[in-house]
Design a protein around this motif. Structure first.
Motif, PDB file in Angstrom:
ATOM      1  N   PRO A   1       4.643  -0.530 -10.649  1.00 35.24           N
ATOM      2  CA  PRO A   1       3.334  -1.219 -10.756  1.00 35.24           C
ATOM      3  C   PRO A   1       3.511  -2.728 -10.932  1.00 35.24           C
ATOM      4  O   PRO A   1       4.610  -3.205 -11.185  1.00 35.24           O
ATOM      5  CB  PRO A   1       2.741  -0.584 -12.013  1.00 35.24           C
ATOM      6  CG  PRO A   1       3.912  -0.237 -12.878  1.00 35.24           C
ATOM      7  CD  PRO A   1       5.110  -0.037 -11.966  1.00 35.24           C
ATOM      8  N   ARG A   2       2.391  -3.461 -10.827  1.00 37.85           N
ATOM      9  CA  ARG A   2       2.428  -4.921 -10.965  1.00 37.85           C
ATOM     10  C   ARG A   2       2.589  -5.356 -12.413  1.00 37.85           C
ATOM     11  O   ARG A   2       2.219  -4.633 -13.331  1.00 37.85           O
ATOM     12  CB  ARG A   2       1.091  -5.515 -10.487  1.00 37.85           C
ATOM     13  CG  ARG A   2       0.924  -5.539  -9.018  1.00 37.85           C
ATOM     14  CD  ARG A   2      -0.156  -6.525  -8.639  1.00 37.85           C
ATOM     15  NE  ARG A   2      -1.504  -6.042  -8.903  1.00 37.85           N
ATOM     16  CZ  ARG A   2      -2.573  -6.831  -8.942  1.00 37.85           C
ATOM     17  NH1 ARG A   2      -2.445  -8.146  -8.782  1.00 37.85           N
ATOM     18  NH2 ARG A   2      -3.781  -6.334  -9.154  1.00 37.85           N
ATOM     19  N   LYS A   3       3.082  -6.590 -12.553  1.00 41.07           N
ATOM     20  CA  LYS A   3       3.061  -7.295 -13.843  1.00 41.07           C
ATOM     21  C   LYS A   3       2.180  -8.532 -13.636  1.00 41.07           C
ATOM     22  O   LYS A   3       1.940  -8.907 -12.474  1.00 41.07           O
ATOM     23  CB  LYS A   3       4.474  -7.731 -14.217  1.00 41.07           C
ATOM     24  CG  LYS A   3       5.386  -6.580 -14.652  1.00 41.07           C
ATOM     25  CD  LYS A   3       6.662  -7.163 -15.227  1.00 41.07           C
ATOM     26  CE  LYS A   3       7.712  -6.173 -15.667  1.00 41.07           C
ATOM     27  NZ  LYS A   3       7.407  -4.796 -15.824  1.00 41.07           N
TER      28      LYS A   3
ATOM     29  N   THR B   1       1.266 -10.135  -6.946  1.00 38.62           N
ATOM     30  CA  THR B   1       0.287  -9.525  -6.048  1.00 38.62           C
ATOM     31  C   THR B   1       0.783  -8.104  -5.735  1.00 38.62           C
ATOM     32  O   THR B   1       1.947  -7.780  -5.997  1.00 38.62           O
ATOM     33  CB  THR B   1       0.192 -10.289  -4.712  1.00 38.62           C
ATOM     34  OG1 THR B   1       1.452 -10.163  -4.033  1.00 38.62           O
ATOM     35  CG2 THR B   1      -0.131 -11.754  -4.938  1.00 38.62           C
ATOM     36  N   ARG B   2      -0.080  -7.306  -5.135  1.00 41.40           N
ATOM     37  CA  ARG B   2       0.368  -5.952  -4.740  1.00 41.40           C
ATOM     38  C   ARG B   2       1.467  -6.053  -3.693  1.00 41.40           C
ATOM     39  O   ARG B   2       2.388  -5.250  -3.664  1.00 41.40           O
ATOM     40  CB  ARG B   2      -0.817  -5.133  -4.224  1.00 41.40           C
ATOM     41  CG  ARG B   2      -1.830  -4.787  -5.319  1.00 41.40           C
ATOM     42  CD  ARG B   2      -2.984  -4.009  -4.729  1.00 41.40           C
ATOM     43  NE  ARG B   2      -4.032  -3.728  -5.700  1.00 41.40           N
ATOM     44  CZ  ARG B   2      -4.983  -4.583  -6.066  1.00 41.40           C
ATOM     45  NH1 ARG B   2      -5.005  -5.800  -5.564  1.00 41.40           N
ATOM     46  NH2 ARG B   2      -5.920  -4.220  -6.933  1.00 41.40           N
ATOM     47  N   ASP B   3       1.368  -7.089  -2.836  1.00 38.52           N
ATOM     48  CA  ASP B   3       2.377  -7.248  -1.784  1.00 38.52           C
ATOM     49  C   ASP B   3       3.761  -7.522  -2.383  1.00 38.52           C
ATOM     50  O   ASP B   3       4.776  -7.207  -1.761  1.00 38.52           O
ATOM     51  CB  ASP B   3       1.955  -8.371  -0.824  1.00 38.52           C
ATOM     52  CG  ASP B   3       2.881  -8.466   0.370  1.00 38.52           C
ATOM     53  OD1 ASP B   3       3.015  -7.457   1.088  1.00 38.52           O
ATOM     54  OD2 ASP B   3       3.503  -9.523   0.563  1.00 38.52           O
TER      55      ASP B   3
ATOM     56  N   VAL C   1     -15.068   3.535  -7.538  1.00 39.61           N
ATOM     57  CA  VAL C   1     -15.380   3.848  -8.943  1.00 39.61           C
ATOM     58  C   VAL C   1     -15.743   2.550  -9.688  1.00 39.61           C
ATOM     59  O   VAL C   1     -16.745   2.486 -10.407  1.00 39.61           O
ATOM     60  CB  VAL C   1     -14.142   4.543  -9.590  1.00 39.61           C
ATOM     61  CG1 VAL C   1     -14.226   4.548 -11.103  1.00 39.61           C
ATOM     62  CG2 VAL C   1     -13.999   5.967  -9.050  1.00 39.61           C
ATOM     63  N   ARG C   2     -14.931   1.512  -9.467  1.00 37.51           N
ATOM     64  CA  ARG C   2     -15.203   0.219 -10.130  1.00 37.51           C
ATOM     65  C   ARG C   2     -16.538  -0.356  -9.669  1.00 37.51           C
ATOM     66  O   ARG C   2     -17.328  -0.846 -10.486  1.00 37.51           O
ATOM     67  CB  ARG C   2     -14.093  -0.786  -9.790  1.00 37.51           C
ATOM     68  CG  ARG C   2     -12.813  -0.546 -10.557  1.00 37.51           C
ATOM     69  CD  ARG C   2     -11.764  -1.594 -10.219  1.00 37.51           C
ATOM     70  NE  ARG C   2     -10.572  -1.362 -11.012  1.00 37.51           N
ATOM     71  CZ  ARG C   2      -9.326  -1.447 -10.535  1.00 37.51           C
ATOM     72  NH1 ARG C   2      -9.113  -1.771  -9.268  1.00 37.51           N
ATOM     73  NH2 ARG C   2      -8.303  -1.223 -11.333  1.00 37.51           N
ATOM     74  N   ALA C   3     -16.783  -0.299  -8.363  1.00 35.18           N
ATOM     75  CA  ALA C   3     -18.016  -0.890  -7.835  1.00 35.18           C
ATOM     76  C   ALA C   3     -19.234  -0.215  -8.464  1.00 35.18           C
ATOM     77  O   ALA C   3     -20.193  -0.892  -8.868  1.00 35.18           O
ATOM     78  CB  ALA C   3     -18.042  -0.763  -6.316  1.00 35.18           C
TER      79      ALA C   3
ATOM     80  N   GLY D   1      -9.627  -2.667   2.892  1.00 33.17           N
ATOM     81  CA  GLY D   1      -8.334  -2.204   2.402  1.00 33.17           C
ATOM     82  C   GLY D   1      -8.339  -2.167   0.889  1.00 33.17           C
ATOM     83  O   GLY D   1      -9.396  -2.095   0.263  1.00 33.17           O
ATOM     84  N   HIS D   2      -7.140  -2.240   0.289  1.00 37.53           N
ATOM     85  CA  HIS D   2      -7.053  -2.192  -1.175  1.00 37.53           C
ATOM     86  C   HIS D   2      -6.194  -3.340  -1.710  1.00 37.53           C
ATOM     87  O   HIS D   2      -5.064  -3.139  -2.139  1.00 37.53           O
ATOM     88  CB  HIS D   2      -6.506  -0.832  -1.640  1.00 37.53           C
ATOM     89  CG  HIS D   2      -6.327  -0.762  -3.131  1.00 37.53           C
ATOM     90  ND1 HIS D   2      -7.391  -0.774  -4.013  1.00 37.53           N
ATOM     91  CD2 HIS D   2      -5.217  -0.731  -3.906  1.00 37.53           C
ATOM     92  CE1 HIS D   2      -6.933  -0.740  -5.257  1.00 37.53           C
ATOM     93  NE2 HIS D   2      -5.608  -0.710  -5.216  1.00 37.53           N
ATOM     94  N   SER D   3      -6.734  -4.548  -1.627  1.00 37.42           N
ATOM     95  CA  SER D   3      -6.119  -5.704  -2.297  1.00 37.42           C
ATOM     96  C   SER D   3      -7.075  -6.869  -2.141  1.00 37.42           C
ATOM     97  O   SER D   3      -7.576  -7.118  -1.040  1.00 37.42           O
ATOM     98  CB  SER D   3      -4.781  -6.083  -1.666  1.00 37.42           C
ATOM     99  OG  SER D   3      -4.970  -6.662  -0.405  1.00 37.42           O
TER     100      SER D   3
END
Ligand SMILES: NC(=O)c1ccc[n+]([C@@H]2O[C@H](COP(=O)([O-])OP(=O)(O)OC[C@H]3O[C@@H](n4cnc5c(N)ncnc54)[C@H](O)[C@@H]3O)[C@@H](O)[C@H]2O)c1
Ligand SMILES: O=C(O)C[C@H](O)C(=O)O
Length: 338
Positions: A103-105, A109-111, A175-177, A199-201
């Motif tokens: 996962p991210r810190k 970015t997700r990329d 869900v967030r929206a 997409g998802h980012s």
């Protein structure tokens, strides 16, 4: 959440969490079951009456998670598999959920996860292609905009890619929206369901507030803040967790919700429609052949990909910002496998 009847997925009432028993056998595997998402997701899948058998795999810790979750008093059987038992974990599986990977810190970015997660996802997909080539694959591992094309290209290489069976899980954005719009409108989230496409980012997350009854009246600064919060909700959690990872519990909820929608479709329920990131014709003429839009799920997986519908001027701008970034992410995933 785990409704089995005709209510549309987008409006599935949460009071259905523990609804009645399954009508057909469904074996589900979680790859990455020992992780922050994997553990609560395994628990929620154990609670889903449409799951009759649960295979939990991770390079560490899955047998322990399985022993724990298996005591929950629902009908499904649970088995844990150690690092060298991936093939056994995948035998006879119809649905594979993949939250494996780092996962991210804060500041990432997700990329930035691509270098580590691309090979994890590719190798897991290659095993699915070999052991359970007909399985439906639900990709959670980031960056989803690239990992889904990686899974598709890996299956394609193995000669078993079926575009109706590979899904990027973008449900957390939906869900967030719903939750954030409810916060602004004062209504219940069940009344504020928002289709989220793209997409998802960050900029690739495009909430279509104008297509909802309450969202269309939101304008100006409130609109801008709401859109930003939906696009960057993931960063909010990464920052709050302060180095300990990203969203796990809300993601487990979203992953279980999407898995339940797919299982209801596989069981023949009609009208199960939810956004998911799939191989899609919608922007293929622009070289973007994966896209999230409302998708109807059925006995074979993807039944019908819905067009994105009418957009407001603001949403048109959001879409214009989404497409080039999404194209880059998809191409990066494909190039990795090629
Ligand atoms: N799609 C989404 O909306 C969404 C939301 C939240 C997180 N994510 C992503 O999900 C992924 C997992 O997040 P997390 O918080 O659970 O991370 P985590 O580090 O807590 O757990 C990841 C798990 O994957 C396991 N793993 C690593 N390599 C593996 C392999 N080859 N085979 C099987 N298991 C393996 C690890 O041992 C660990 O248990 C991250 O990439 C994160 O960015 C996606
Ligand atoms: O933000 C992240 O890195 C995890 C996930 O994609 C999210 O949206 O919460």
């Amino acid at each position: 959440m785990f409704a089995r009847t005709a209510a549309r997925t987008l409006a599935a009432p949460s009071s259905r969490l523990f609804s009645s028993s399954a009508s057909r056998l469904t074996k589900v595997a979680v790859l990455g079951a020992g992780g922050g998402i994997g553990q609560p997701l395994s628990l929620l899948l154990k609670s889903d009456p449409l799951v009759t058998s649960l295979s939990l795999y991770d390079i560490r810790g899955a047998p322990g998670v399985a022993a724990d979750v298996s005591h929950v008093d629902t009908g499904s059987e649970v088995t844990g598999y150690a690092a060298d038992q991936l093939d056994q974990a995948l035998e006879g599986v119809e649905v594979v959920v993949i939250p494996a990977g780092v996962p991210r810190k804060p500041g990432m970015t997700r990329d930035d996860l691509f270098n580590t997660n691309a090979s994890i996802v590719r190798d897991l997909a290659a095993s699915v292609a070999r052991v359970s080539p007909e399985a439906h694959i639900l990709v959670i591992s980031n960056p989803v905009n690239s990992t889904v094309p990686i899974v598709a290209a890996t299956l394609e290489k193995a000669g078993v890619f079926n575009p109706a069976r590979v899904f990027g899980v973008t449900t957390l954005d939906v869900v967030r929206a719903a939750r954030f719009l409810a916060g602004v409108s004062g209504l219940s989230p069940s009344e504020t369901i928002v289709p989220v496409v793209g997409g998802h980012s960050g900029p690739t997350i495009v909430p279509l507030l104008s297509q909802t009854k309450y969202g269309k009246s939101i304008t100006g600064e409130v609109y801008d803040k709401l859109v930003h919060r939906i696009q960057y909700g993931g960063d909010e959690v990464v920052k709050a967790k302060d180095g300990a990872g990203s969203a796990t519990l809300s993601m487990a909820y979203a992953g279980a919700k999407f898995a339940n929608a797919l299982l209801r479709g596989l069981n023949g329920e009609k009208g199960v429609i939810t956004p998911t990131f799939v191989k899609s014709p919608l922007f293929a003429d622009q070289g973007i052949d994966f896209f999230s839009s409302l998708v109807e799920l059925g006995p074979n997986g993807v039944e019908k990909i819905h067009p994105i519908g009418e957009l407001s001027a603001e949403e048109q701008k959001l879409l214009e910002a989404c497409l080039p970034e999404l194209k880059k992410n998809i191409e990066k995933g494909k190039a990795f496998v090629a």
